[in-house]
Design a protein around this motif. Structure first.
Motif, PDB file in Angstrom:
ATOM      1  N   ASP A 120      51.760  40.252  32.776  1.00  0.00           N
ATOM      2  CA  ASP A 120      52.708  41.102  32.056  1.00  0.00           C
ATOM      3  C   ASP A 120      52.280  42.567  32.040  1.00  0.00           C
ATOM      4  OD1 ASP A 120      54.628  39.123  31.331  1.00  0.00           O
ATOM      5  OD2 ASP A 120      53.223  38.383  29.819  1.00  0.00           O
ATOM      6  N   TYR A 146      51.571  46.286  33.955  1.00  0.00           N
ATOM      7  CA  TYR A 146      52.220  47.087  34.990  1.00  0.00           C
ATOM      8  C   TYR A 146      51.154  47.642  35.943  1.00  0.00           C
ATOM      9  CZ  TYR A 146      56.457  46.649  32.256  1.00  0.00           C
ATOM     10  OH  TYR A 146      57.542  46.134  31.596  1.00  0.00           O
ATOM     11  N   ASP A 149      49.979  50.459  36.721  1.00  0.00           N
ATOM     12  CA  ASP A 149      49.018  51.452  36.228  1.00  0.00           C
ATOM     13  C   ASP A 149      48.101  50.903  35.136  1.00  0.00           C
ATOM     14  OD1 ASP A 149      50.829  51.256  34.159  1.00  0.00           O
ATOM     15  OD2 ASP A 149      51.140  53.415  33.936  1.00  0.00           O
ATOM     16  N   GLN A 150      48.280  49.617  34.789  1.00  0.00           N
ATOM     17  CA  GLN A 150      47.451  48.998  33.768  1.00  0.00           C
ATOM     18  C   GLN A 150      46.420  48.029  34.348  1.00  0.00           C
ATOM     19  OE1 GLN A 150      50.696  47.314  31.452  1.00  0.00           O
ATOM     20  NE2 GLN A 150      50.559  48.988  29.962  1.00  0.00           N
ATOM     21  N   ARG A 162      56.764  40.046  38.110  1.00  0.00           N
ATOM     22  CA  ARG A 162      57.991  40.368  38.846  1.00  0.00           C
ATOM     23  C   ARG A 162      57.691  40.816  40.260  1.00  0.00           C
ATOM     24  NH1 ARG A 162      62.003  44.373  36.286  1.00  0.00           N
ATOM     25  NH2 ARG A 162      63.060  43.850  38.247  1.00  0.00           N
ATOM     26  N   GLU A 184      59.204  38.816  43.658  1.00  0.00           N
ATOM     27  CA  GLU A 184      60.255  39.527  44.395  1.00  0.00           C
ATOM     28  C   GLU A 184      60.885  38.704  45.518  1.00  0.00           C
ATOM     29  OE1 GLU A 184      60.161  44.056  44.913  1.00  0.00           O
ATOM     30  OE2 GLU A 184      58.052  43.516  44.713  1.00  0.00           O
ATOM     31  N   THR A 206      54.402  48.997  45.523  1.00  0.00           N
ATOM     32  CA  THR A 206      54.946  48.285  44.368  1.00  0.00           C
ATOM     33  C   THR A 206      55.753  49.230  43.490  1.00  0.00           C
ATOM     34  OG1 THR A 206      52.842  48.644  43.204  1.00  0.00           O
ATOM     35  CG2 THR A 206      53.148  46.514  44.287  1.00  0.00           C
ATOM     36  N   ASP A 207      56.653  48.646  42.719  1.00  0.00           N
ATOM     37  CA  ASP A 207      57.481  49.407  41.784  1.00  0.00           C
ATOM     38  C   ASP A 207      56.712  49.552  40.471  1.00  0.00           C
ATOM     39  OD1 ASP A 207      59.385  50.325  39.932  1.00  0.00           O
ATOM     40  OD2 ASP A 207      61.016  49.223  40.872  1.00  0.00           O
ATOM     41  N   PRO A 208      56.413  50.774  40.050  1.00  0.00           N
ATOM     42  CA  PRO A 208      55.617  50.943  38.826  1.00  0.00           C
ATOM     43  C   PRO A 208      56.324  50.434  37.569  1.00  0.00           C
ATOM     44  CG  PRO A 208      56.518  53.049  39.556  1.00  0.00           C
ATOM     45  CD  PRO A 208      56.774  52.066  40.653  1.00  0.00           C
ATOM     46  N   ARG A 209      57.629  50.172  37.671  1.00  0.00           N
ATOM     47  CA  ARG A 209      58.391  49.676  36.514  1.00  0.00           C
ATOM     48  C   ARG A 209      58.367  48.161  36.418  1.00  0.00           C
ATOM     49  NH1 ARG A 209      63.726  52.595  38.512  1.00  0.00           N
ATOM     50  NH2 ARG A 209      62.906  51.491  40.337  1.00  0.00           N
ATOM     51  N   MET A 210      57.734  47.504  37.374  1.00  0.00           N
ATOM     52  CA  MET A 210      57.695  46.045  37.381  1.00  0.00           C
ATOM     53  C   MET A 210      56.337  45.531  36.934  1.00  0.00           C
ATOM     54  SD  MET A 210      59.504  44.686  40.869  1.00  0.00           S
ATOM     55  CE  MET A 210      61.255  44.819  41.157  1.00  0.00           C
ATOM     56  N   PRO A 211      56.281  44.547  36.044  1.00  0.00           N
ATOM     57  CA  PRO A 211      55.007  43.885  35.758  1.00  0.00           C
ATOM     58  C   PRO A 211      54.592  43.030  36.953  1.00  0.00           C
ATOM     59  CG  PRO A 211      56.782  42.743  34.642  1.00  0.00           C
ATOM     60  CD  PRO A 211      57.390  43.971  35.254  1.00  0.00           C
TER      61      PRO A 211
END
Length: 215
Positions: free
Chosen positions: A132, A134, A136-137, A96, A100, A88-93
């Motif tokens: 909403d 990410y 890492d959350q 998203r 994809e 997964t892209d860490p910049r995407m919630p």
């Protein structure tokens, strides 16, 4: 109509990882694949989904050769990775990440995409407040559920699962196995790769050992 590997071979330099491996994943079934570490299970997963071409042999999906173009073939094939963080892209919630496949198709309206994403999140047990956040959350189990939802959104005919529960706790493992079994019940062919023999025996319709597949 199946996903078929026919006498597939793979090597890295002088090291042969797979030699003459043949395997058939039928639609509507969960086929379990086991084998020791470093036996080539992940390499086979990449070859089956078109992410790596075999040095020898062929891969056929529903009577058509698998293409390495963009690592997929017209949405027929999906791959669920062992590490959801790496997939997964860490910049995407999470919303998203789940959406994809809809964005890639470019045909869904924003409201329709939002509704379908929320529906898929509910199906895999993700509450709205998580969407909403990410990667890492959230926990590894929650992120893997998002990856399962993304796979559902792509609607593949065949889904290759490379150790999909290896990083999960018992509750998340049970949830993911149940979701993937539900996919098979809907007609999707599922290849479940795992070193966990007990899990595969409880989950899969049939279990094979990679060491028994070489020609």
């Amino acid at each position: 109509m199946s996903l078929v590997a026919d006498r597939v071979a793979c090597r890295y330099g002088d090291r042969v990882v797979l030699r003459g491996v043949s395997l058939t994943v039928p639609p509507g079934r969960v086929l379990g694949l086991t084998g020791p570490s470093a036996s080539g299970k992940s390499s086979l997963a990449r070859i089956l989904t078109g992410l790596r071409p075999p040095e020898e042999g062929t891969v056929i999906v529903d009577d058509l050769p698998v293409s390495t173009r963009r690592g997929r073939m017209d949405g027929r094939l999906g791959l669920l990775h062992q590490s959801p963080g790496a997939a997964t892209d860490p910049r995407m919630p999470l919303r998203r990440i789940i959406a994809e496949p809809f964005a890639a198709r470019g045909r869904s309206r924003a409201a329709e995409t939002a509704d379908r994403t929320a529906e898929l999140a509910r199906r895999v047990g993700l509450t709205p407040d998580l969407l909403d956040r990410y990667p890492d959350q959230v926990s590894a189990g929650q992120l893997q559920r998002a990856c399962v939802a993304r796979a559902l959104a792509a609607a593949p005919a065949y889904l290759v699962c490379d150790e999909p529960t290896a990083m999960l706790d018992a509750a998340s493992t049970a949830t993911v196995a149940h979701l993937l079994s539900g996919l098979a019940a809907e007609g999707v062919g599922v290849l479940a790769i795992s070193h966990d023999h007990a899990l595969l025996r409880a989950w899969a319709d049939e279990v094979v050992d990679l060491g028994d597949l070489a020609g």
